[in-house]
Design an enzyme around this catalytic site. Sequence first.
Site, PDB file in Angstrom:
ATOM      1  N   ASP A  28      37.180  11.566  -7.678  1.00 21.01           N
ATOM      2  CA  ASP A  28      36.639  10.217  -7.862  1.00 21.01           C
ATOM      3  C   ASP A  28      35.318  10.100  -7.099  1.00 21.01           C
ATOM      4  O   ASP A  28      35.189  10.575  -5.965  1.00 21.01           O
ATOM      5  CB  ASP A  28      37.651   9.178  -7.353  1.00 21.01           C
ATOM      6  CG  ASP A  28      37.360   7.786  -7.860  1.00 21.01           C
ATOM      7  OD1 ASP A  28      38.167   7.256  -8.653  1.00 21.01           O
ATOM      8  OD2 ASP A  28      36.309   7.208  -7.486  1.00 21.01           O
ATOM      9  N   ASN A  84      46.136   2.157 -13.187  1.00 22.96           N
ATOM     10  CA  ASN A  84      45.769   0.748 -13.308  1.00 22.96           C
ATOM     11  C   ASN A  84      45.635   0.425 -14.787  1.00 22.96           C
ATOM     12  O   ASN A  84      44.827   1.039 -15.489  1.00 22.96           O
ATOM     13  CB  ASN A  84      44.452   0.479 -12.584  1.00 22.96           C
ATOM     14  CG  ASN A  84      44.553   0.713 -11.082  1.00 22.96           C
ATOM     15  OD1 ASN A  84      45.565   0.370 -10.470  1.00 22.96           O
ATOM     16  ND2 ASN A  84      43.528   1.307 -10.495  1.00 22.96           N
ATOM     17  N   SER A  92      38.933  -0.488 -14.337  1.00 22.29           N
ATOM     18  CA  SER A  92      37.490  -0.654 -14.550  1.00 22.29           C
ATOM     19  C   SER A  92      36.919   0.285 -15.605  1.00 22.29           C
ATOM     20  O   SER A  92      35.796   0.074 -16.052  1.00 22.29           O
ATOM     21  CB  SER A  92      36.738  -0.476 -13.225  1.00 22.29           C
ATOM     22  OG  SER A  92      36.951   0.814 -12.708  1.00 22.29           O
ATOM     23  N   VAL A  93      37.660   1.320 -15.981  1.00 23.83           N
ATOM     24  CA  VAL A  93      37.191   2.230 -17.033  1.00 23.83           C
ATOM     25  C   VAL A  93      38.269   2.250 -18.127  1.00 23.83           C
ATOM     26  O   VAL A  93      39.401   2.641 -17.872  1.00 23.83           O
ATOM     27  CB  VAL A  93      36.952   3.663 -16.490  1.00 23.83           C
ATOM     28  CG1 VAL A  93      36.484   4.583 -17.611  1.00 23.83           C
ATOM     29  CG2 VAL A  93      35.937   3.653 -15.353  1.00 23.83           C
ATOM     30  N   HIS A  97      43.587   6.916 -17.132  1.00 22.66           N
ATOM     31  CA  HIS A  97      43.424   7.916 -16.071  1.00 22.66           C
ATOM     32  C   HIS A  97      44.483   7.694 -15.016  1.00 22.66           C
ATOM     33  O   HIS A  97      44.882   6.568 -14.738  1.00 22.66           O
ATOM     34  CB  HIS A  97      42.022   7.855 -15.457  1.00 22.66           C
ATOM     35  CG  HIS A  97      41.574   6.477 -15.103  1.00 22.66           C
ATOM     36  ND1 HIS A  97      41.160   5.572 -16.049  1.00 22.66           N
ATOM     37  CD2 HIS A  97      41.507   5.828 -13.919  1.00 22.66           C
ATOM     38  CE1 HIS A  97      40.837   4.433 -15.461  1.00 22.66           C
ATOM     39  NE2 HIS A  97      41.054   4.563 -14.159  1.00 22.66           N
ATOM     40  N   HIS A  99      45.267   8.212 -11.062  1.00 19.16           N
ATOM     41  CA  HIS A  99      44.682   8.468  -9.743  1.00 19.16           C
ATOM     42  C   HIS A  99      45.694   9.279  -8.927  1.00 19.16           C
ATOM     43  O   HIS A  99      46.869   8.918  -8.858  1.00 19.16           O
ATOM     44  CB  HIS A  99      44.447   7.161  -8.973  1.00 19.16           C
ATOM     45  CG  HIS A  99      43.469   6.215  -9.589  1.00 19.16           C
ATOM     46  ND1 HIS A  99      42.187   6.046  -9.104  1.00 19.16           N
ATOM     47  CD2 HIS A  99      43.581   5.355 -10.631  1.00 19.16           C
ATOM     48  CE1 HIS A  99      41.562   5.123  -9.819  1.00 19.16           C
ATOM     49  NE2 HIS A  99      42.388   4.677 -10.749  1.00 19.16           N
TER      50      HIS A  99
HETATM   51  P1  5GP Z   1      40.166   2.213 -12.394  1.00 22.14           P
HETATM   52  O1  5GP Z   1      39.623   1.129 -11.503  1.00 22.14           O
HETATM   53  O2  5GP Z   1      39.749   1.991 -13.829  1.00 22.14           O
HETATM   54  O3  5GP Z   1      41.646   2.455 -12.249  1.00 22.14           O
HETATM   55  O4  5GP Z   1      39.503   3.554 -11.884  1.00 22.14           O
HETATM   56  C1  5GP Z   1      38.264   3.998 -12.296  1.00 22.14           C
HETATM   57  C2  5GP Z   1      37.807   4.993 -11.254  1.00 22.14           C
HETATM   58  O5  5GP Z   1      36.726   5.721 -11.782  1.00 22.14           O
HETATM   59  C3  5GP Z   1      37.327   4.353  -9.952  1.00 22.14           C
HETATM   60  O6  5GP Z   1      38.115   4.812  -8.870  1.00 22.14           O
HETATM   61  C4  5GP Z   1      35.880   4.807  -9.849  1.00 22.14           C
HETATM   62  O7  5GP Z   1      35.471   5.106  -8.522  1.00 22.14           O
HETATM   63  C5  5GP Z   1      35.851   6.029 -10.732  1.00 22.14           C
HETATM   64  N1  5GP Z   1      34.558   6.307 -11.335  1.00 22.14           N
HETATM   65  C6  5GP Z   1      33.754   5.408 -11.953  1.00 22.14           C
HETATM   66  N2  5GP Z   1      32.640   6.006 -12.391  1.00 22.14           N
HETATM   67  C7  5GP Z   1      32.755   7.324 -12.055  1.00 22.14           C
HETATM   68  C8  5GP Z   1      31.892   8.455 -12.240  1.00 22.14           C
HETATM   69  O8  5GP Z   1      30.808   8.374 -12.827  1.00 22.14           O
HETATM   70  N3  5GP Z   1      32.329   9.646 -11.738  1.00 22.14           N
HETATM   71  C9  5GP Z   1      33.537   9.770 -11.098  1.00 22.14           C
HETATM   72  N4  5GP Z   1      33.855  10.993 -10.660  1.00 22.14           N
HETATM   73  N5  5GP Z   1      34.365   8.715 -10.904  1.00 22.14           N
HETATM   74  C10 5GP Z   1      33.967   7.510 -11.380  1.00 22.14           C
END
Ligand code: 5GP
Length: 111
Positions: A28, A84, A92-93, A97, A99
């Site tokens: 991450d 999430n 957020s994406v 995924h 973690h």
């Molecule tokens: P979410 O909040 O959707 O569960 O997790 C998305 C994760 O993607 C976050 O922990 C964030 O730091 C990670 N992330 C977002 N953009 C990038 C990126 O460009 N590269 C990497 N390696 N992680 C990313």
Amino acid sequence: MTIFEKIIARQIPAEILLETDKLIAFRDVNPQAPVHVLIVPKRVLPRLAEATPADREILGELLLAAGELAKKLDLKSGFRVVINSGPDAGESVPHLHVHLLGKRQLGWPPG
Ligand code: 5GP
């Protein structure tokens, strides 16, 4: 394309730790623990809430990959796996995924 599709396509750099024909795992960019890895299916499924029985195999593979990486990264004293799904969870994406977090004491309940 999501950020993760761009990583899969090597359009954005990432520290990749594992890759198979079905998934990829990379660190991450904003780690919440000394070890923070994201395990991502190559085929886009936006979130767990939209998974169907057709996704059974990839869902299993994501968790098996988490266990394999936990061994490889020496998370002997424990680790946490988080998915999430949706706005209340802080997703957020919009590309499923997992973690994998470890190498620090993790609080419970999560924030
Ligand atoms: P979410 O909040 O959707 O569960 O997790 C998305 C994760 O993607 C976050 O922990 C964030 O730091 C990670 N992330 C977002 N953009 C990038 C990126 O460009 N590269 C990497 N390696 N992680 C990313």
